[in-house]
Structures are given as structure tokens and as C-alpha cells.
Design a protein around this motif. Structure first.
Motif, short mmCIF file in Angstrom:
data_model
loop_
_atom_site.label_atom_id
_atom_site.label_comp_id
_atom_site.label_asym_id
_atom_site.label_seq_id
_atom_site.Cartn_x
_atom_site.Cartn_y
_atom_site.Cartn_z
N MET A 95 0.83 -1.18 0.00
CA MET A 95 0.00 0.00 0.00
C MET A 95 0.88 1.25 0.00
SD MET A 95 -2.96 0.94 2.67
CE MET A 95 -3.26 2.61 3.04
N ILE A 96 0.49 2.23 -0.78
CA ILE A 96 1.22 3.49 -0.85
C ILE A 96 0.78 4.38 0.31
CG2 ILE A 96 1.63 5.56 -2.22
CD1 ILE A 96 1.26 3.82 -4.71
N ALA A 97 1.73 4.89 1.06
CA ALA A 97 1.42 5.66 2.27
C ALA A 97 1.26 7.15 2.00
CB ALA A 97 2.50 5.43 3.31
N TYR A 98 1.62 7.62 0.84
CA TYR A 98 1.60 9.06 0.57
C TYR A 98 0.26 9.47 -0.03
CZ TYR A 98 6.58 8.36 1.07
OH TYR A 98 7.81 8.01 1.55
N GLU A 99 -0.40 10.42 0.60
CA GLU A 99 -1.65 10.96 0.06
C GLU A 99 -1.37 12.07 -0.94
OE1 GLU A 99 -4.88 9.96 0.57
OE2 GLU A 99 -3.96 8.25 1.61
#
Length: 164
Positions: free
Chosen positions: A1-5
């Protein structure tokens, strides 16, 4: 999962060229040989130019500020078929970031004089890196769909399809 919004960048300068709109701009620096422009760096970044004069070429990283929102399937300038955006250099992308390798002609204060530029006037500059062939040139075995179209580069121009 990518943590950066969200990731936000601030321009460090503005790129100036003879091209006042996207339509008609060469689509790669190698098709813009001889076209001159200049980069106006914000004064606070001038110390970062120390030693830049020792390089003949630089990489400009910029924001395609006039590009329409990105689609994942696009019809690029040099082909009549659709391709995934990541298999093209189209300016309309999920993150409209462009790169160009240009010749550095000189530096005067906060102004970098450049040549072989394929960028629209007023484009926000995000970063500058030195171009070093030993770092940046790679031998390649294949160039995808461009194999049959790369010969069109010298005549290819932006036709406005990716601009607002």
C-alpha cells in the motif's frame, strides 16, 4: 500500500522560450536543435548554481502546467494507436512532470541561458540536475512502439491535444 496521500513541490524558477502555447512546440529537445531560451531562477536558489557552468548540458525537471488531466490510455504525437501513458512521453499524466536535456550556454546571476529547448514559455521549473553521459546514457535493446515511429521525430510537433 502506498502511504503518501499528497506530495507538493514549489517551483524554483520559470522557463522562458519562444513558444507561447503548446501547439507547435517540438516534442523532444533533439527536435528543437538551436532553439534558445532561458531559465529565471528565484534569487534564493542562486547559491545552488555553484559549479553549474562546468557542465555543457543540464536536465530540467518541470511541471506541465498547461496539460489536461492525465488519462491512462493516450494517443501519442508520433503514432495513430493508443498506448498506456507510461509507455509514452505525453504531457498529460497522473503527475504532469516533464524532463528535458538542454545545452547550457551560460549563467548570469539567476539566469541560465539554454539551447535546444522544447518547453512552453512560462513553464514552472521544479529542479535542475547536471547531465552526465556516463550516468545517463544506457545501451538499450528495444524502444517499444517507437521503434517504427522514431523517424518522425524531426517533424513531430505538439498539436494541442494534451493542453487545456
Amino acid at each position: 500500500m502506498i502511504a503518501y496521500e499528497m506530495i507538493a513541490y514549489k517551483p524554483i524558477g520559470i522557463i522562458h522560450t519562444p513558444f507561447k502555447e503548446p501547439k507547435g512546440v517540438p516534442i523532444q529537445p533533439s527536435a528543437a536543435v538551436g532553439v534558445r531560451g532561458w531559465v529565471e531562477l528565484l534569487p534564493k536558489y542562486v547559491p545552488g548554481l555553484k559549479d553549474i557552468k562546468r557542465f555543457s548540458h543540464i536536465i530540467l525537471i518541470y511541471h506541465f502546467h498547461l496539460a489536461t488531466p492525465g488519462k491512462l490510455i493516450v494517443k501519442p504525437y508520433m503514432d495513430d494507436e493508443e498506448h498506456g501513458v507510461f509507455a509514452t512521453r505525453a504531457p498529460s499524466r497522473p503527475n504532469p512532470i516533464g524532463i528535458s536535456i538542454v545545452r547550457l550556454l551560460g549563467v548570469e546571476g539567476n539566469v541560465l541561458h539554454i539551447k535546444d529547448v522544447d518547453i512552453v514559455d512560462g513553464t514552472p521549473l521544479l529542479d535542475i540536475k547536471p547531465y552526465v553521459p556516463e550516468f545517463d546514457i544506457k545501451e538499450v535493446e528495444k524502444i517499444g512502439w517507437l521503434e517504427k515511429n522514431v523517424h518522425k521525430l524531426s517533424e513531430a510537433r505538439d498539436d494541442g491535444r494534451f493542453a487545456d
